[in-house]
Design a protein around this motif. Structure first.
Motif: not given
Length: 335
Positions: A214-229
């Motif tokens: 649950a604490e895993t994070t991804f880079a800002a340019d990774d869609h797993r950060t910027y497209n979650r919603h």
């Protein structure tokens, strides 16, 4: 590696292919050298299907594949690319002129006269239902610009509409233990029609790697950060639309049901490939280790079919139980 018929094309492709979005963009940086090593490792393990798109890195993925294959005459690889996202995904942009321009660009990137397979890249439903679209694609086939065409879709309803078209070779759809709706109608319809199914996003953007917390994070340019919603494109493209923390817990439960020595990614890919109607599963890879692990799922599938140590039926029961209990209500109605 098992090879399966690519629709009615006369070609065969490996049951585990390679998705190359990671080699273009939106997953963090992958160097050209590492990209070439990923392609080579996949081919060396029997992969004969590369899936790409003209917008992956604005053509970078296609160009990397083209340069790689140019060094391997007689390679036997089928390259499936996609088109339709270089402009806004509005029906008026899906014209014969744009199809010609997009396929010409992909031919140049890949260094070929005829593209093996071109898929419409998740177009609007109105495009999938438009007779004129298929007339334009048929003309590209007749002209020798493309050998075959298919459709990548977001929803099961779109998949069924594409399968009903007589010259569609394949449908690419998100299908994994977190997205089971294609089992209801899409896979049976495709099998009956002789249309190939490519299972995309098979590891739910890495959730089914079993490596995340649950604490895993991804880079800002990774869609797993910027497209979650769904901020940039369909939400279902990221983590298959599953809430991240819910997905982490579900993946842990699936992993806990596996015997020693069987990884969750390999089990997931083998399970997908074992479903009737699936032609190829197309996981991505950012490094050689991931590429080799993905390809090894083909060995696991073979072992399971021969009564080896991996019990596909037992894993199937756990997959369906977890989905029905934790995911069906939030996922099934949407796609």
């Amino acid at each position: 590696m098992q090879q399966r018929a690519l629709g009615r094309t006369g070609r065969s492709v490996s049951v585990v292919g390679l998705g190359t979005w990671q080699l273009g963009a939106d997953w963090g940086a992958v160097s050209e050298e590492e990209a070439e090593r990923v392609l080579a490792a996949s081919v060396d393990r029997g992969v004969t299907l590369f899936d790409t798109a003209d917008v992956y890195g604005d053509g970078r993925s296609e160009s990397l594949i083209g340069r790689f294959l140019a060094q391997r005459p007689g390679h036997g690889i089928t390259v499936a690319t996609k088109m339709g996202r270089r402009l806004a995904q509005e029906p008026e942009n899906y014209t014969p002129e744009n199809f010609r321009a997009w396929t010409d660009r992909s031919r140049a990137n890949l260094g070929v006269d005829t593209l093996d397979l071109v898929q419409l890249h998740c177009p609007p439903t109105a495009v999938i239902e438009d007779d004129a679209v298929y007339d334009a694609l048929d003309r590209l086939v007749a002209d020798g610009a493309i050998a075959a065409y298919g459709v990548s879709v977001e929803t099961c309803a779109q998949a069924l509409a594409a399968i009903a078209r007589p010259n569609v070779t394949n449908v690419q759809i998100i299908f994994n233990p977190f997205r089971l709706k294609p089992l209801d109608e899409v896979l049976p319809a495709a099998e009956a029609a002789g249309v190939a199914i490519f299972a995309r996003v098979p590891l739910a953007s890495g959730l089914l790697s079993g490596r995340y917390t649950a604490e895993t994070t991804f880079a800002a340019d990774d869609h797993r950060t910027y497209n979650r919603h769904g901020e940039s494109f369909d939400r279902g493209e990221t983590f298959s639309g599953v809430d991240f923390e819910t997905g982490v817990a579900a993946a842990a439960e699936l992993a806990g049901a596996l015997p020693d020595g069987v990884s969750l990614p390999a089990a997931t890919l083998a399970w997908i490939a074992a479903q009737p109607g699936v032609t190829s599963v197309i996981p991505g890879a950012r490094n050689v280790g991931q590429a080799e692990s993905n390809a090894a799922a083909g060995d696991l599938l073979d072992g399971a079919s021969e009564g080896g140590g991996f019990d596909l039926d037992a894993f199937d029961r756990v997959v369906r139980d977890v989905y029905d209990r934790d995911l069906r209500a939030s996922i099934h109605p949407l796609w």
